[in-house]
Design a protein around this motif. Structure first.
Motif, PDB file in Angstrom:
ATOM      1  N   LEU A   1      81.567  25.472 -32.331  1.00 48.35           N
ATOM      2  CA  LEU A   1      80.818  26.012 -31.416  1.00 48.35           C
ATOM      3  C   LEU A   1      80.991  25.495 -30.064  1.00 48.35           C
ATOM      4  N   ALA A   2      81.544  24.132 -29.774  1.00 45.31           N
ATOM      5  CA  ALA A   2      81.712  23.619 -28.421  1.00 45.31           C
ATOM      6  C   ALA A   2      83.258  24.218 -28.011  1.00 45.31           C
ATOM      7  N   GLY A   3      83.982  24.699 -28.770  1.00 47.43           N
ATOM      8  CA  GLY A   3      85.570  24.952 -28.741  1.00 47.43           C
ATOM      9  C   GLY A   3      86.410  23.996 -28.271  1.00 47.43           C
ATOM     10  N   ARG A   4      85.820  22.785 -28.883  1.00 51.00           N
ATOM     11  CA  ARG A   4      86.501  21.353 -28.569  1.00 51.00           C
ATOM     12  C   ARG A   4      85.926  20.564 -29.595  1.00 51.00           C
ATOM     13  N   LYS A   5      86.644  19.184 -29.322  1.00 51.53           N
ATOM     14  CA  LYS A   5      86.245  18.149 -30.142  1.00 51.53           C
ATOM     15  C   LYS A   5      84.928  17.519 -29.572  1.00 51.53           C
ATOM     16  N   CYS A   6      83.764  17.623 -30.186  1.00 54.79           N
ATOM     17  CA  CYS A   6      82.438  17.338 -29.785  1.00 54.79           C
ATOM     18  C   CYS A   6      81.657  16.430 -30.841  1.00 54.79           C
TER      19      CYS A   6
ATOM     20  N   LEU B   1      67.264  11.990 -31.157  1.00 57.12           N
ATOM     21  CA  LEU B   1      67.418  13.677 -31.346  1.00 57.12           C
ATOM     22  C   LEU B   1      68.633  14.273 -30.686  1.00 57.12           C
ATOM     23  N   GLU B   2      69.536  13.532 -30.122  1.00 59.00           N
ATOM     24  CA  GLU B   2      70.641  14.107 -29.945  1.00 59.00           C
ATOM     25  C   GLU B   2      71.705  12.920 -30.282  1.00 59.00           C
ATOM     26  N   PRO B   3      72.062  12.683 -31.852  1.00 60.54           N
ATOM     27  CA  PRO B   3      72.925  11.816 -32.484  1.00 60.54           C
ATOM     28  C   PRO B   3      74.072  11.905 -32.281  1.00 60.54           C
ATOM     29  N   ASN B   4      74.986  10.836 -32.352  1.00 62.78           N
ATOM     30  CA  ASN B   4      76.391  11.133 -32.125  1.00 62.78           C
ATOM     31  C   ASN B   4      76.708  10.973 -33.691  1.00 62.78           C
ATOM     32  N   ILE B   5      77.333  12.087 -34.268  1.00 67.07           N
ATOM     33  CA  ILE B   5      77.297  12.170 -35.900  1.00 67.07           C
ATOM     34  C   ILE B   5      78.508  11.266 -36.247  1.00 67.07           C
ATOM     35  N   LYS B   6      79.453  10.827 -35.270  1.00 66.89           N
ATOM     36  CA  LYS B   6      80.723  10.043 -35.658  1.00 66.89           C
ATOM     37  C   LYS B   6      80.535   8.749 -35.277  1.00 66.89           C
ATOM     38  N   GLU B   7      80.126   8.289 -34.097  1.00 68.70           N
ATOM     39  CA  GLU B   7      79.900   6.916 -33.680  1.00 68.70           C
ATOM     40  C   GLU B   7      78.773   6.278 -33.777  1.00 68.70           C
ATOM     41  N   GLY B   8      77.603   6.775 -33.652  1.00 68.11           N
ATOM     42  CA  GLY B   8      76.338   6.554 -33.695  1.00 68.11           C
ATOM     43  C   GLY B   8      75.958   5.651 -35.323  1.00 68.11           C
ATOM     44  N   GLN B   9      74.916   4.912 -35.063  1.00 70.55           N
ATOM     45  CA  GLN B   9      74.588   4.240 -36.537  1.00 70.55           C
ATOM     46  C   GLN B   9      73.931   5.128 -37.373  1.00 70.55           C
TER      47      GLN B   9
ATOM     48  N   ARG C   1      79.779  18.635 -38.407  1.00 74.70           N
ATOM     49  CA  ARG C   1      80.784  18.337 -37.502  1.00 74.70           C
ATOM     50  C   ARG C   1      81.896  19.485 -37.160  1.00 74.70           C
ATOM     51  N   ASN C   2      82.300  20.044 -38.157  1.00 80.89           N
ATOM     52  CA  ASN C   2      83.015  21.265 -38.055  1.00 80.89           C
ATOM     53  C   ASN C   2      82.507  22.356 -37.247  1.00 80.89           C
ATOM     54  N   ARG C   3      81.318  22.402 -37.645  1.00 75.31           N
ATOM     55  CA  ARG C   3      80.565  23.804 -36.908  1.00 75.31           C
ATOM     56  C   ARG C   3      80.317  23.463 -35.549  1.00 75.31           C
ATOM     57  N   LEU C   4      80.048  22.093 -35.226  1.00 70.58           N
ATOM     58  CA  LEU C   4      79.788  21.721 -33.902  1.00 70.58           C
ATOM     59  C   LEU C   4      81.190  21.844 -33.018  1.00 70.58           C
TER      60      LEU C   4
ATOM     61  N   GLU D   1      71.327  21.875 -26.884  1.00 73.19           N
ATOM     62  CA  GLU D   1      71.787  23.565 -26.840  1.00 73.19           C
ATOM     63  C   GLU D   1      72.495  24.012 -28.113  1.00 73.19           C
ATOM     64  N   TYR D   2      73.246  22.879 -28.817  1.00 74.03           N
ATOM     65  CA  TYR D   2      73.914  23.392 -29.983  1.00 74.03           C
ATOM     66  C   TYR D   2      73.013  23.339 -31.376  1.00 74.03           C
ATOM     67  N   GLN D   3      71.862  22.536 -31.060  1.00 70.65           N
ATOM     68  CA  GLN D   3      71.077  22.730 -32.430  1.00 70.65           C
ATOM     69  C   GLN D   3      70.576  23.730 -33.304  1.00 70.65           C
ATOM     70  N   PRO D   4      69.945  24.720 -32.107  1.00 75.88           N
ATOM     71  CA  PRO D   4      69.409  25.926 -32.661  1.00 75.88           C
ATOM     72  C   PRO D   4      70.357  26.750 -33.494  1.00 75.88           C
ATOM     73  N   LYS D   5      71.401  26.601 -32.904  1.00 74.73           N
ATOM     74  CA  LYS D   5      72.807  27.499 -33.545  1.00 74.73           C
ATOM     75  C   LYS D   5      73.242  27.302 -34.613  1.00 74.73           C
ATOM     76  N   LEU D   6      73.376  25.752 -34.628  1.00 66.61           N
ATOM     77  CA  LEU D   6      73.903  25.183 -36.110  1.00 66.61           C
ATOM     78  C   LEU D   6      72.793  25.368 -37.083  1.00 66.61           C
ATOM     79  N   ALA D   7      71.470  25.349 -36.739  1.00 63.36           N
ATOM     80  CA  ALA D   7      70.568  25.516 -37.757  1.00 63.36           C
ATOM     81  C   ALA D   7      70.645  27.184 -38.271  1.00 63.36           C
ATOM     82  N   ASN D   8      71.062  27.935 -37.481  1.00 59.18           N
ATOM     83  CA  ASN D   8      70.910  29.370 -37.849  1.00 59.18           C
ATOM     84  C   ASN D   8      72.376  29.606 -38.573  1.00 59.18           C
ATOM     85  N   GLU D   9      73.363  28.961 -38.280  1.00 55.89           N
ATOM     86  CA  GLU D   9      74.677  29.162 -38.794  1.00 55.89           C
ATOM     87  C   GLU D   9      74.789  28.531 -40.351  1.00 55.89           C
TER      88      GLU D   9
END
Length: 502
Positions: free
Chosen positions: A265-270, A201-209, A259-262, A276-284
């Motif tokens: 939102l984080a103001g950094r590489k994340c 439910l909190e996946p790593n969208i770069k390194e995770g499977q 990933r770009n939106r993330l 905490e970012y999921q509802p904001k991303l869904a809205n954006e």
């Protein structure tokens, strides 16, 4: 003009170039917020290229380094080399010299790289001679993969050509099999560390499977085997079908957008998609409430579906080329099928003899899964594509067919294999055609602290858990469940319970 004044003027010009880059990057991202375009990453990479080209052309240190006697080039590596430059991705560079790294190199770095640090970019760089690159690439796969992604930016272009020529001649041609095995092993360790993103439910969208690194692994192996230049070559060289490549491109576009939106939102590489970012991303991303599903649940469902597709593409790619195991598969021991209309491919996977056979006998769509269970071999990529394409044949007559129901029951009661046939049935869309009620839970996320997996995966995991009762793979460790389960005569009814609860 005094030397000190001239030097200050040059520093101002470099700073101006960096400031121009900062403004252009901001404008590019603001435009993408209004209407996202898949070419954002390429445009962002090109903005970086423009900065380095201008810095090279106006450099005061470059001429002092006698480029004629010791040529050098600036080369993009990693995601920047692949032109996948997300908003706060690292900018990876190689300052490549023909013979040796001269003493003025640090001044060149200060001139070119420092202004980028000043505007908040993370820049990683290496200064190496051609010989050093080859020696290090031959002993370190991480360095080698960065060289596989290398792209010329500016300087003496023949150096880049010579570098790539020697990478193939002195490294890849001498030990491609060992290199690929090393990449696959590293990939497996990465999956163990970051987990299966399609189940998190909190996946790593770069390194995770199921993350972007799975795609990069496909790309690196194809470059080693066929020296492909562009992602589209995956289709041209036969690694992916036309439809699979288009689906892959669509999948990657969505994940890169997230990933770009993330990053923004984080103001950094994340790359970890924290709650905490999921509802904001869904809205954006403009997901709306639909059929009782919250916007964040619909967004996560879409993301998990995309990452599951990416995971499946890598798994099938590795299997079909014999890299799914630590040791090469002994191809001479391949099994054979007696089902008319099916065949075992040379690469050891199940396929349909032809699409015409499916039209004359639609039940081959479920028989191939039953045979996969019997022979303990997976479906080929082509077979999966055909199942998706001919899913419309799974109508009411098919669903109520006694033989189709018997085949499904046999699949349910079969011992768990290293690959999960029910998962394959879900991924190909067969399961939701055969049991239409499942459609409502496919990739459905329940956004709370209780549910760990997407609902469809949770149901299949329940079946697998029941099958493992009383075995060495029983994750419950409950001896009572194990004993009771072994006494059951009609186990198939219990395997069907997770589907009855839908």
């Amino acid at each position: 003009m005094a030397i000190g004044a001239e030097k200050n003027l040059h520093n101002i010009k470099c700073e101006n170039a960096a400031e121009t880059l900062r403004r252009e990057r901001q404008k590019l991202y603001e435009d993408s917020l209004k209407e996202y375009t898949p070419v954002f990453l390429e445009k962002h990479s090109r903005l970086m290229d423009d900065y380095f080209i201008e810095s090279f052309e106006k450099s005061k240190i470059g001429p002092v380094m006698a480029i004629g006697r010791n040529p050098f080039a600036i080369i993009a590596l990693g995601g920047y080399g692949r032109e996948e430059q997300c908003l706060f991705s690292d900018v990876d560079l190689l300052f490549l010299f023909e013979d040796r790294v001269p003493e003025h190199t640090e001044k060149l770095i200060k001139e070119v790289v420092y202004p980028l640090w000043d505007i908040g970019l993370e820049v990683g760089y290496a200064t190496r001679s051609l010989k050093e690159c080859i020696n290090m690439g031959a002993s370190d796969n991480q360095i080698l993969t960065s060289l596989l992604d290398a792209r010329f930016i500016c300087g003496m272009s023949f150096l880049y050509s010579r570098l790539m020529e020697q990478v193939h001649k002195k490294i890849l041609n001498k030990g491609s099999e060992k290199i690929i095995r090393g990449l696959v092993e590293s990939n497996s360790l990465r999956h163990q560390r970051y987990g299966d993103s399609a189940y998190m439910l909190e996946p790593n969208i770069k390194e995770g499977q199921g993350g972007l690194r799975d795609y990069h692994t496909i790309l690196w192996i194809a470059r080693i085997l066929s020296d492909i230049k562009k992602p589209r070559d995956l289709e041209y060289y036969g690694y992916l079908s036309h439809n699979d490549f288009n689906d892959l491109s669509e999948c990657l576009s969505f994940i890169w957008h997230v990933r770009n939106r993330l990053h923004y939102l984080a103001g950094r590489k994340c790359d970890q998609l924290y709650f905490e970012y999921q509802p904001k991303l869904a809205n954006e991303l403009k997901f709306k409430l639909e059929n009782g599903h919250k916007p964040v649940e619909r967004f996560l469902g879409e993301l998990h579906g995309r990452m599951e597709f990416l995971k499946q593409q890598l798994m099938m790619f590795l299997y079909e080329f014999g890299y799914d195991r630590k040791q090469p598969r002994r191809r001479k021991f391949f099994k054979h099928t007696k089902i008319d209309g099916l065949e075992v491919t040379k690469r050891g996977s199940l396929n349909f003899i032809s699409s015409e056979k499916i039209l004359t006998d639609p039940e081959l769509l479920i028989k191939i899964f039953e045979e996969s269970v019997n022979l303990r071999i997976p479906l080929s990529a082509e077979a999966k594509r055909l199942i998706k394409e001919f899913g419309y044949l799974i109508d009411d007559t098919f669903i109520s067919s006694d033989s189709a129901i018997r085949s499904f029951e046999k699949i349910l009661v079969a011992p768990p294999a290293s690959f999960n046939v029910l998962t394959e049935m879900l991924n190909t869309g067969f399961l939701e055609c055969f049991i239409p009620e499942i459609k409502g839970i496919v990739n459905r996320i329940q956004f709370d602290e209780y549910h760990i997996y997407p609902v469809d995966r949770h149901s299949l995991r329940t079946v697998r858990t029941i099958k493992n009762f009383g075995t060495g793979d029983d994750i419950t460790g409950d001896w009572l469940c194990g004993n009771l389960y072994q006494e059951l005569k009609n186990k198939k009814y219990y395997y069907g319970l997770p589907f009855c609860m839908i």
